[in-house]
Motif scaffolding. Structure first.
Motif, PDB file in Angstrom:
ATOM      1  N   ASP A 251      13.932 -29.026  52.338  1.00 44.13           N
ATOM      2  CA  ASP A 251      14.578 -30.144  53.030  1.00 44.13           C
ATOM      3  C   ASP A 251      13.796 -30.631  54.257  1.00 44.13           C
ATOM      4  O   ASP A 251      13.805 -29.995  55.321  1.00 44.13           O
ATOM      5  N   TYR A 397      19.427 -32.256  47.163  1.00 44.32           N
ATOM      6  CA  TYR A 397      19.150 -30.884  47.607  1.00 44.32           C
ATOM      7  C   TYR A 397      20.368 -29.994  47.386  1.00 44.32           C
ATOM      8  O   TYR A 397      21.505 -30.435  47.521  1.00 44.32           O
ATOM      9  N   ARG A 398      20.086 -28.743  47.030  1.00 47.68           N
ATOM     10  CA  ARG A 398      21.128 -27.715  46.972  1.00 47.68           C
ATOM     11  C   ARG A 398      20.714 -26.589  47.919  1.00 47.68           C
ATOM     12  O   ARG A 398      19.638 -26.014  47.763  1.00 47.68           O
ATOM     13  N   GLY A 400      19.502 -26.772  50.734  1.00 47.01           N
ATOM     14  CA  GLY A 400      18.267 -27.088  51.426  1.00 47.01           C
ATOM     15  C   GLY A 400      17.029 -27.121  50.548  1.00 47.01           C
ATOM     16  O   GLY A 400      15.917 -27.299  51.066  1.00 47.01           O
ATOM     17  N   TYR A 401      17.197 -26.984  49.222  1.00 45.40           N
ATOM     18  CA  TYR A 401      16.048 -26.994  48.312  1.00 45.40           C
ATOM     19  C   TYR A 401      16.251 -28.074  47.253  1.00 45.40           C
ATOM     20  O   TYR A 401      17.350 -28.235  46.713  1.00 45.40           O
ATOM     21  N   ARG A 402      15.196 -28.777  46.955  1.00 47.82           N
ATOM     22  CA  ARG A 402      15.263 -29.974  46.129  1.00 47.82           C
ATOM     23  C   ARG A 402      15.628 -29.671  44.686  1.00 47.82           C
ATOM     24  O   ARG A 402      15.167 -28.704  44.092  1.00 47.82           O
ATOM     25  N   ARG A 436      18.801 -38.400  51.661  1.00 47.07           N
ATOM     26  CA  ARG A 436      19.065 -37.129  50.987  1.00 47.07           C
ATOM     27  C   ARG A 436      20.545 -37.021  50.676  1.00 47.07           C
ATOM     28  O   ARG A 436      21.399 -37.576  51.373  1.00 47.07           O
ATOM     29  N   SER A 438      23.020 -33.723  49.937  1.00 44.21           N
ATOM     30  CA  SER A 438      23.040 -32.261  50.009  1.00 44.21           C
ATOM     31  C   SER A 438      24.312 -31.731  49.373  1.00 44.21           C
ATOM     32  O   SER A 438      25.415 -32.018  49.856  1.00 44.21           O
TER      33      SER A 438
END
Length: 789
Positions: A251, A397-398, A400-402, A436, A438
Motif C-alpha cells: 500500500d 488492497y487487502r 495493505g497488500y494489492r 485505493r 481497502s
C-alpha cells in the motif's frame, strides 16, 4: 487408478498462473509476510546480463576460443557489480580456460553461482516435513483452512512457489524453525520439467535434505534463492520494477510502508521504494473518501466528496435498504418473446455482511489546469508526470497488500474509461484518477482467482464493484459535472430522455405479435381490439412528445425546456413500462392456463389498459397547449387521481396507502398537469423504496400516507421506507442523484418536481421537524403552497 500428468505440465501451470516477473516477486513477498516475517530482504547479485551470457554460450558453441570468450565477458561486467565478487567470477573461468570441455561447464555453473536473486525472511520457517508435505504440494489447502477459521493470510491457493520458475531455472530453499538444530534445504532444477521431458511429474525425484547445524537454535526463517536467471536484471530494470509496479503492491498510500517491510539491494546498493507523495494528494482537484461498515446491524456507506477546485461538497450517507438497492446488479436476460430486457439480480443481505468493511479513497485531477506543486514539482509537466506515475484508477488492497490486477494499465474494473470516453469532457477517466479501495474481508468472501486475474465472481465481489461504480459514476462524476456545467443541461439530453419510451413501445408490439400466435383464432379479435387500444395509447404519447420541437422554440429558458421535456420522457417511459409489464403478465398467465380461461386473462389485460388510458389522459395536462395554462381546481381530486393510478401497484406489493380528503377540499389556481407530475414523482419514489425495504426486511409492512392540510396550505407525502439521511436532504433534489441501480432511476424525478414547484412559487422539501419514522432518517416530503394558491 488416478489422474497422472506429465512433468512439463507443472512448467505450463507456472507460466499460466504467474504472468510477469513483478508478480513472481510479489508472490514471494506475500509468502514471507504470511510466514510472519516483519521484514523481507530482496537482494540481486547480477554480474553479467542474461544477454551477455547467451552471447558467450553461442560463441562457445560456434568454436570461439575460451580466451576470447573470457575477454568478452570482462567487457560486459555490469557497472556497480562488487569488484571482489567479479574477480571471483572471472577467476573461476580462468582456471578452466585450457580445458575446453570444463570451460563450457564452468561457463554455465559460474553464471548460475554468481548471478542470483534471494528473498530472505525471519518468519516461522519450515521443518523438513513441511518442505516435503506442504512446499512440494502444489495446491495445498493449509492456509485456506486457516483463513476459513479467521486467519488473514494473503495467499491460500498453494501455488505461489511456482513463481520461482518464472524468474530462473534453479531454485534453492534454506529454512528452519525456532528450536531446531539444523537448517533444511531443497534444490529444484526446473529444466527437468521442460517441454522435451517425457516423464511423469512423480518420476522426477525432488527431496528436501537436512543441512548444516545452526549457530543459534533460536534462529528461524527462510531464504529462497533463484539462479540461472531468465530475465535481464540490470540495475535500471531492477529499480524501475521496484519503484514502479512493485511500489504499488505494498500500500503506497501508507508513507514509507514498503521501505519498512522491504530491504531491497542490487549489487549491494539499496533501492528505495516510493510512496504516493502527500503533497500530490493534497493537490487533487476532487477527493472522495468513504467507508462501508455495519452500524447497529445496518449496512452503511458514509463519507464526503469534496470538489476542491469549485468549493463544492456532497455528503455520502446511505444505509439499510438504500445499500441493498445500490448493490443490486443489472444483467441482460433473453426473454421468451425473443428480445433482450434488463433485469435486476437481487442480492442477499448476507452477501453484504460477508463483504465486510471497506474504505475508499479517490483523488481526481483536471490535467488541463494542474500546476506545479510546491516542494514536489517545478512545472505543469512535472506534475502531470507524477500523476501518471500513480494514476490508473483505484487499486484494490487487502490488509495493505494489492489484489491484482485491479488498477493495472489494462484493467478498467470500474469502467471509468468506458464511461468517461463515452461522454464529452472525459471526466473521471483513469489517467486522471489515483485511488485505493481497502477491504478487510477474508478469502472466504472475496476469494482471489488462482491466476491472479482478480476476484472470483460472487455476490459479495459483485456488490463491491456495484457500490463503487455508484459512488464514482453516480456521485463523484455528477458532482464534478454539476459544478462545472452549473446546471447547463443541453437540449440533446432532454430530447433523448423524452423519446426514451419508444424502445419499450417496440417491445410491446413484439409481445402482441407473439401473443397472437399463442391463442386460438376465436380469441384473436379480442387481441386485435387490445392492439387498437395500444395504438391509441401510442398515438397519445407520440402527441405528447411530438410537441417537443414546438416547445423548444417557444421556451425562452433552457432550464424550462429541460424540465418539461424530461418530465414528458419520464412519464411516457413509465406508461410503456407498465404496459410491457401488463402484457408480459398476461402472456405468462396464458401459458399457464387452459384454453377456456384465456378470455378472462385477456379481459384482465383490457382492464389494465383502461387504467393506463386514464393515466395518459391525465398526462394530457402536460401538452404544449396546456402546460402553462393555469386553472382553478380541487387539490383533493388530483391526489385521488394519482393514488388511483397506482392502485394496482399498491395491491401487488402490499402497500397500505391512505389519504383522507379534508372537508370542503382545497382549491388552488395552478397548472394542473405540473401538480400531477410532482405527486406522481413523489408517489413513484415512495413505492420504489417501500419495495426495497420489503425485500431487505421481509417482515416489513409498507405504508404510504398523504395528508392535505388546509391550515398549513401544504401536502405531505410520508412513507415508512428507509428514508433519507439528514445530510443529504438537499442533495437528493440535484439532477442525476439516485440511490437506485443502473436502469432503475435517472435521478431526475425530485429535481424536476422541485423546479415545477418553484415555477409556481411553491416549496418542495424534506421535512426534518416531524416525528421520525426511523431514527436518524427523514421520511416526509412537503409541498408547501404558501401564499401562491
Amino acid at each position: 487408478m488416478a489422474f497422472k500428468f506429465a512433468a512439463r505440465t507443472l512448467l505450463e501451470l507456472g507460466k499460466e498462473l504467474i504472468s510477469s516477473d513483478e508478480v513472481a516477486i510479489y508472490e514471494l513477498i506475500k509468502n514471507a509476510v504470511d510466514a510472519g516475517s516483519e521484514r523481507v530482504e530482496i537482494e540481486a547479485q547480477i554480474l553479467i546480463s542474461r544477454t551477455s551470457q547467451t552471447t558467450a554460450l553461442e560463441r562457445f558453441d560456434a568454436g570461439a576460443a575460451a580466451e576470447d570468450i573470457l575477454e568478452f565477458l570482462q567487457t560486459k561486467v555490469l557497472p556497480g557489480a562488487p569488484k571482489i565478487t567479479v574477480e571471483g567470477f572471472l577467476t573461476s573461468l580462468r582456471q578452466t580456460v585450457r580445458h575446453r570441455r570444463r570451460f563450457g561447464q564452468r561457463l554455465h555453473s559460474a553464471y548460475r553461482g554468481y548471478n542470483w536473486i534471494e528473498v530472505r525472511d525471519t518468519g516461522l520457517g519450515m521443518t523438513i516435513e513441511d518442505l516435503d508435505e506442504i512446499f512440494l504440494t502444489v495446491g495445498t489447502r493449509s492456509r485456506r483452512s486457516a483463513n476459513v477459521s479467521g486467519a488473514t493470510f494473503l495467499g491460500d491457493k498453494g501455488v505461489g512457489r511456482l513463481s520461482t520458475m518464472r524468474l530462473g531455472d534453479h531454485l534453492s530453499v534454506r529454512t528452519s524453525q525456532k528450536g531446531e538444530a539444523n537448517w533444511h534445504s531443497l534444490r529444484v532444477d526446473w529444466r527437468r520439467f521442460g517441454h522435451d521431458v517425457q516423464e511423469s511429474v512423480e518420476d522426477i525425484p525432488v527431496a528436501p535434505r537436512q543441512g548444516n547445524r545452526k549457530t543459534d537454535a533460536t534462529t528461524q526463517g527462510t531464504t529462497v534463492r533463484i539462479s540461472n536467471l531468465l530475465g535481464e536484471w540490470t540495475s535500471i530494470r531492477f529499480e524501475d520494477l521496484f519503484q514502479g509496479r512493485i511500489a504499488r503492491m505494498v500500500d503506497p498510500f501508507q508513507p514509507g510502508r514498503a521501505n519498512q517491510l522491504l530491504r531491497v539491494l542490487h549489487n549491494s546498493q539499496r533501492v528505495t521504494i516510493p510512496s504516493v507523495p502527500k503533497r500530490l494528494l493534497d493537490g487533487a482537484h476532487a477527493v472522495c473518501k468513504a467507508r462501508f461498515s455495519f452500524e447497529n446491524g445496518q449496512p452503511t456507506l458514509s463519507g464526503t466528496i469534496d470538489y476542491r477546485l469549485r468549493h463544492k461538497e456532497r455528503p455520502i450517507a446511505q444505509s439499510g435498504a438504500e445499500i441493498y438497492s445500490i448493490a443490486q446488479n443489472t444483467f441482460r436476460r433473453r426473454g421468451k418473446r425473443g428480445h433482450a430486457a434488463s433485469a435486476m439480480a437481487p442480492i442477499r443481505p448476507q452477501a453484504l455482511k460477508d463483504l465486510g468493511p471497506f474504505q475508499v479513497e479517490v483523488y481526481w485531477y483536471n490535467r488541463r489546469v494542474v500546476e506545479a506543486i510546491e516542494g514536489l514539482t517545478t512545472s505543469m509537466q512535472d506534475t502531470r508526470a507524477e500523476i501518471a506515475r500513480w494514476s490508473g484508477g483505484p487499486m484494490l488492497y487487502r490488509h495493505g497488500y494489492r489484489i491484482l490486477p485491479y488498477g493495472d494499465p489494462d484493467d478498467d474494473w470500474l469502467e471509468l474509461d468506458k464511461n468517461a470516453f463515452g461522454q464529452s469532457g472525459f471526466k473521471l477517466n483513469r489517467q486522471q484518477v489515483i485511488g485505493r479501495v481497502s477491504v478487510e474481508s477474508a478469502h472466504t468472501a472475496l476469494s482471489e482467482q488462482t491466476n491472479r486475474e482478480g476476484l472470483v465472481q460472487s455476490e459479495s465481489s459483485e456488490a463491491l464493484t456495484t457500490i463503487l461504480k455508484w459512488l464514482l459514476h453516480g456521485e463523484m462524476r455528477e458532482l464534478i459535472n454539476d459544478a462545472d456545467k452549473e446546471e447547463q443541461l443541453t437540449r440533446r439530453q432532454a430530447e433523448q430522455r423524452a423519446l426514451g419510451f419508444r424502445d419499450t413501445q417496440l417491445l410491446v408490439q413484439q409481445s402482441l405479435d407473439v401473443l397472437r400466435r399463442q391463442i386460438s383464432l376465436a380469441q384473436r379479435p379480442l387481441v386485435d381490439q387490445l392492439a387498437e387500444q395500444i395504438d391509441v395509447l401510442s398515438d397519445q404519447c407520440e402527441a405528447l412528445v411530438g410537441g417537443v420541437d414546438k416547445i423548444v422554440k417557444e421556451a425562452a429558458d433552457e432550464r424550462e425546456k429541460f424540465i418539461h421535456l424530461a418530465g414528458i420522457g419520464l412519464m411516457t417511459e413509465f406508461i410503456f413500462h407498465e404496459l410491457d409489464r401488463a402484457v408480459e403478465s398476461a402472456m405468462r398467465a396464458i401459458r399457464d392456463t387452459q384454453e377456456s380461461s384465456r378470455a378472462s386473462v385477456l379481459a384482465a389485460l383490457e382492464a389494465q389498459l383502461v387504467t393506463l388510458q386514464k393515466r395518459v389522459s391525465a398526462f394530457d395536462e402536460l401538452t404544449g397547449e396546456k402546460r402553462q395554462t393555469k386553472s382553478r381546481f380541487d387539490v383533493s381530486g388530483v391526489i385521488n387521481l394519482v393514488l388511483e393510478n397506482h392502485q394496482n401497484e399498491f395491491r401487488r406489493h402490499g402497500i397500505e396507502a391512505t389519504f383522507a380528503a379534508p372537508a370542503g377540499g382545497m382549491s388552488i389556481k395552478a397548472v394542473k398537469g405540473m401538480l400531477i407530475q410532482i405527486l406522481e414523482n413523489l408517489v413513484a419514489n415512495a413505492v420504489y423504496w417501500l419495495k426495497q425495504q420489503t425485500r431487505y426486511e421481509p417482515s416489513f409492512h409498507p405504508e404510504l400516507v398523504i395528508t392535505l392540510s388546509v391550515e398549513d396550505d401544504c401536502i405531505t407525502v410520508q412513507d415508512n421506507g428507509p428514508g433519507v439521511d439528514p445530510s443529504r436532504r438537499d442533495v437528493i433534489f440535484q439532477p442525476f442523484i439516485s440511490s437506485k441501480p443502473p436502469g432503475e432511476g435517472r435521478g431526475l424525478g425530485l429535481y424536476i418536481s422541485q423546479e415545477l414547484a418553484k415555477y409556481h412559487g411553491w416549496q418542495l422539501y424534506v421535512d426534518s421537524g416531524v416525528r421520525e419514522v426511523r431514527p436518524g432518517r427523514l421520511n416526509t416530503f412537503v409541498l408547501d403552497f404558501g401564499d401562491s394558491k
